[in-house]
Design a protein around this motif. Structure first.
Motif, PDB file in Angstrom:
ATOM      1  N   TRP A 278      -6.197  10.841   1.797  1.00  0.00           N
ATOM      2  CA  TRP A 278      -6.292   9.530   2.424  1.00  0.00           C
ATOM      3  C   TRP A 278      -6.287   8.394   1.410  1.00  0.00           C
ATOM      4  N   GLN A 279      -6.568   8.701   0.148  1.00  0.00           N
ATOM      5  CA  GLN A 279      -6.561   7.651  -0.869  1.00  0.00           C
ATOM      6  C   GLN A 279      -5.146   7.094  -1.034  1.00  0.00           C
ATOM      7  N   LEU A 280      -5.088   5.798  -1.368  1.00  0.00           N
ATOM      8  CA  LEU A 280      -3.795   5.147  -1.520  1.00  0.00           C
ATOM      9  C   LEU A 280      -2.977   5.770  -2.642  1.00  0.00           C
ATOM     10  N   ARG A 281      -1.687   5.832  -2.427  1.00  0.00           N
ATOM     11  CA  ARG A 281      -0.760   6.214  -3.481  1.00  0.00           C
ATOM     12  C   ARG A 281      -0.425   4.961  -4.276  1.00  0.00           C
ATOM     13  N   SER A 282      -0.767   4.948  -5.554  1.00  0.00           N
ATOM     14  CA  SER A 282      -0.523   3.756  -6.387  1.00  0.00           C
ATOM     15  C   SER A 282      -0.159   4.212  -7.797  1.00  0.00           C
ATOM     16  N   ASN A 283       1.039   4.744  -7.906  1.00  0.00           N
ATOM     17  CA  ASN A 283       1.483   5.323  -9.170  1.00  0.00           C
ATOM     18  C   ASN A 283       1.796   4.281 -10.228  1.00  0.00           C
ATOM     19  N   HIS A 284       1.880   3.010  -9.825  1.00  0.00           N
ATOM     20  CA  HIS A 284       2.245   1.952 -10.778  1.00  0.00           C
ATOM     21  C   HIS A 284       1.152   0.893 -10.896  1.00  0.00           C
ATOM     22  N   ARG A 285      -0.100   1.243 -10.535  1.00  0.00           N
ATOM     23  CA  ARG A 285      -1.147   0.234 -10.559  1.00  0.00           C
ATOM     24  C   ARG A 285      -1.602  -0.062 -11.971  1.00  0.00           C
ATOM     25  N   SER A 286      -1.737  -1.361 -12.262  1.00  0.00           N
ATOM     26  CA  SER A 286      -2.258  -1.780 -13.555  1.00  0.00           C
ATOM     27  C   SER A 286      -3.773  -1.604 -13.567  1.00  0.00           C
TER      28      SER A 286
ATOM     29  N   CYS B 205       4.984  -2.681  -9.896  1.00  0.00           N
ATOM     30  CA  CYS B 205       3.523  -2.673  -9.970  1.00  0.00           C
ATOM     31  C   CYS B 205       2.963  -2.327  -8.596  1.00  0.00           C
ATOM     32  N   SER B 206       2.039  -1.362  -8.548  1.00  0.00           N
ATOM     33  CA  SER B 206       1.342  -1.094  -7.298  1.00  0.00           C
ATOM     34  C   SER B 206       0.348  -2.220  -7.028  1.00  0.00           C
ATOM     35  N   SER B 207       0.040  -2.441  -5.759  1.00  0.00           N
ATOM     36  CA  SER B 207      -0.914  -3.492  -5.404  1.00  0.00           C
ATOM     37  C   SER B 207      -2.254  -3.237  -6.077  1.00  0.00           C
ATOM     38  N   ASN B 208      -2.787  -4.285  -6.685  1.00  0.00           N
ATOM     39  CA  ASN B 208      -4.063  -4.202  -7.390  1.00  0.00           C
ATOM     40  C   ASN B 208      -4.966  -5.302  -6.830  1.00  0.00           C
ATOM     41  N   TYR B 209      -5.419  -5.112  -5.587  1.00  0.00           N
ATOM     42  CA  TYR B 209      -6.106  -6.191  -4.878  1.00  0.00           C
ATOM     43  C   TYR B 209      -7.433  -6.570  -5.516  1.00  0.00           C
ATOM     44  N   GLU B 210      -8.066  -5.645  -6.206  1.00  0.00           N
ATOM     45  CA  GLU B 210      -9.313  -5.983  -6.885  1.00  0.00           C
ATOM     46  C   GLU B 210      -9.051  -7.022  -7.976  1.00  0.00           C
ATOM     47  N   LEU B 211      -7.976  -6.834  -8.711  1.00  0.00           N
ATOM     48  CA  LEU B 211      -7.595  -7.807  -9.739  1.00  0.00           C
ATOM     49  C   LEU B 211      -7.196  -9.131  -9.108  1.00  0.00           C
TER      50      LEU B 211
ATOM     51  N   THR C  76     -10.812  -2.128  10.097  1.00  0.00           N
ATOM     52  CA  THR C  76     -10.540  -1.592   8.763  1.00  0.00           C
ATOM     53  C   THR C  76      -9.700  -0.345   8.935  1.00  0.00           C
ATOM     54  N   SER C  77      -8.490  -0.378   8.387  1.00  0.00           N
ATOM     55  CA  SER C  77      -7.541   0.704   8.640  1.00  0.00           C
ATOM     56  C   SER C  77      -6.531   0.746   7.503  1.00  0.00           C
ATOM     57  N   ARG C  78      -6.003   1.941   7.252  1.00  0.00           N
ATOM     58  CA  ARG C  78      -5.007   2.053   6.188  1.00  0.00           C
ATOM     59  C   ARG C  78      -4.280   3.378   6.318  1.00  0.00           C
ATOM     60  N   SER C  79      -2.996   3.366   6.005  1.00  0.00           N
ATOM     61  CA  SER C  79      -2.231   4.611   5.995  1.00  0.00           C
ATOM     62  C   SER C  79      -2.661   5.470   4.817  1.00  0.00           C
TER      63      SER C  79
ATOM     64  N   ASN D 117       0.835  -1.203   0.000  1.00  0.00           N
ATOM     65  CA  ASN D 117       0.000   0.000   0.000  1.00  0.00           C
ATOM     66  C   ASN D 117       0.871   1.255   0.000  1.00  0.00           C
ATOM     67  N   ASN D 118       0.439   2.243  -0.776  1.00  0.00           N
ATOM     68  CA  ASN D 118       1.174   3.508  -0.902  1.00  0.00           C
ATOM     69  C   ASN D 118       2.559   3.325  -1.502  1.00  0.00           C
ATOM     70  N   ASP D 119       2.739   2.230  -2.255  1.00  0.00           N
ATOM     71  CA  ASP D 119       4.013   1.980  -2.947  1.00  0.00           C
ATOM     72  C   ASP D 119       5.191   2.022  -1.983  1.00  0.00           C
ATOM     73  N   GLY D 120       4.999   1.417  -0.814  1.00  0.00           N
ATOM     74  CA  GLY D 120       6.031   1.495   0.217  1.00  0.00           C
ATOM     75  C   GLY D 120       7.191   0.543   0.015  1.00  0.00           C
TER      76      GLY D 120
END
Length: 431
Positions: free
Chosen positions: A407-415, A73-79, A252-255, A35-38
């Motif tokens: 608050w939205q996730l940083r995902s600059n490399h998400r497919s 690749c950023s995390s793409n949990y829906e996929l 339910t929690s997220r940075s 998450n957040n490309d960490g």
């Protein structure tokens, strides 16, 4: 359940999912970020061969890896979740006994199957899973789950097995040889501290552990380690069910993608987490009696004002209604909020005191929710869940959720979410 047990494990699952709709990634090193490309949470075999370790922060990845074609690749949990469901559905074509173990692993029971033809059956299952989903899998089959884990590990590591290994007997020469060359720390259920103590007792391999006296092991460790010993000898002791026990609490929690002092943005995050928690409640047929809201700053940035606070509120009545849970969570945030320009890094909503829908006990001092209101709430929540399931999570939300909020996730490399979003379906260009 009698007969042999199989563990089917998707190979480098997250990286494999990224390759299904982008075949040009085959052969390239692929690293999936948290998450957040960490940091790195999954790697293709090519990335492993470059020496990229799990947990490596993105900014610590060596330039040489990018020179050799590393793709992030950023995390793409829906996929990943949808591809997991497709793999599980395919596996059910080969046996009626399937127990999901994780997003990329499943136990399969082969009760009544001919042991002679079982290896060929598993090879065909492996081929069909890849053909129908594009996900490569490894299969380990054995009399017990611990041995099946061991067989799967060996099948994945040695190309001669072609990804399938069947252990028909726990005391065959081949099985004993496999146990002898397996370090005890690689046995399923044996953690680091237990491994250190076992070394002190001159137990270094899986075979050493299998030959230990189970009662002696139990006195010095626990019944869990004793079961592992018995499983290594072919005695089935670990049982799992299709229906997992309901969770006693839901968190339910997220940075955040970036820190923020904007109250409206934190309110959006709390609403989203509360709504997500309510959805999980309904999925496991539970009701929540209370909730806790937590806010937190970045504890590593000591030059900034710090705040780590939480508050617990009772819900008006046991409920799984999204609107009621969100309303109470917003009240909690209102009490927590400090107008001092504090920049928050994370927030969370924890649903507590969960009870089963069918086992609700009424409070003698509190009037129950009227049946008409409960029925109306159930129907409304059912429609809400159906819409989000059919058209994608977030189709219907409580309040506005701006995609550019802090608050939205940083995902600059998400497919793209090719298999669950109409607007992101893959397209084919004809020349």
């Amino acid at each position: 359940m009698n007969g042999l047990i199989a563990l089917v494990d998707c190979n480098n699952f997250y990286a494999s999912c990224e390759r299904v709709f982008r075949p040009w990634l085959h052969g390239l090193p692929v690293a999936v970020l948290s998450n957040n490309d960490g940091c790195v949470i999954a790697r293709s075999q090519e990335a492993k061969d470059l020496g990229i370790a799990m947990g490596t922060p993105m900014h610590h990845l060596p330039r040489e890896a990018f020179d050799r074609g590393l793709v992030l690749c950023s995390s793409n949990y829906e996929l990943y979740g949808d591809m997991s469901a497709r793999v599980m559905a395919t596996l059910r074509e080969f046996t009626p006994h399937l127990e999901p173990y994780s997003i990329d692993e499943s136990w399969l029971g082969f009760e009544g199957f001919d042991r002679v033809t079982l290896p060929a059956h598993c090879q065909e299952m492996q081929r069909i899973v890849y053909k129908w989903t594009g996900i490569p899998v490894s299969v380990g089959v054995a009399p017990t789950r611990t041995l099946a884990k061991l067989a799967n590990r060996h099948a994945k590591q040695h190309t001669a097995t072609r990804g399938v290994l069947v252990i028909d007997s726990a005391d065959s020469p081949d099985t004993l040889a496999l146990l002898e060359r397996t370090p005890v720390g690689e046995v399923w259920g044996i953690g680091g501290r237990v491994t250190t103590r076992l070394y002190e007792m001159d137990i270094h391999t899986a075979l050493d552990l299998a030959r230990a006296n189970p009662k002696w092991i139990r006195r010095r460790f626990s019944v869990v380690v004793e079961r592992t010993v018995r499983e290594l000898t072919g005695i089935r002791c670990i049982h799992m069910n299709d229906d997992q026990d309901s969770k006693k609490m839901i968190m339910t929690s997220r940075s955040f993608g970036r820190m923020t002092a904007d109250r409206r943005e934190v309110e959006e995050a709390v609403r989203a987490h509360a709504a997500r928690g309510a959805e999980k409640l309904r999925r496991q047929h539970s009701l929540a009696c209370a909730l806790r809201v937590t806010v937190r700053t970045n504890r590593h940035m000591l030059h900034l004002p710090q705040d780590h606070d939480s508050i617990t509120l009772a819900l008006p009545f046991p409920t799984d209604n999204t609107f009621e849970i969100v309303r109470t969570a917003q009240k909690a945030l209102h009490r927590l909020w400090k107008d001092r320009g504090i920049r928050y890094q994370k927030c969370g909503v924890q649903l507590m005191d969960l009870i089963e829908v069918t086992g609700q006990q009424l409070d003698a001092f509190q009037p129950p929710q009227p049946a008409v209101e409960r029925d109306k709430s159930d129907r409304l929540m059912s429609v809400l869940d159906q819409l989000n399931a059919q058209y994608g999570r977030g189709t219907v939300t409580v309040g506005v959720q701006r995609p550019d909020a802090a608050w939205q996730l940083r995902s600059n490399h998400r497919s793209k979410r090719w298999s669950t979003r109409w607007e992101e379906l893959p397209t084919v260009r004809l020349q």
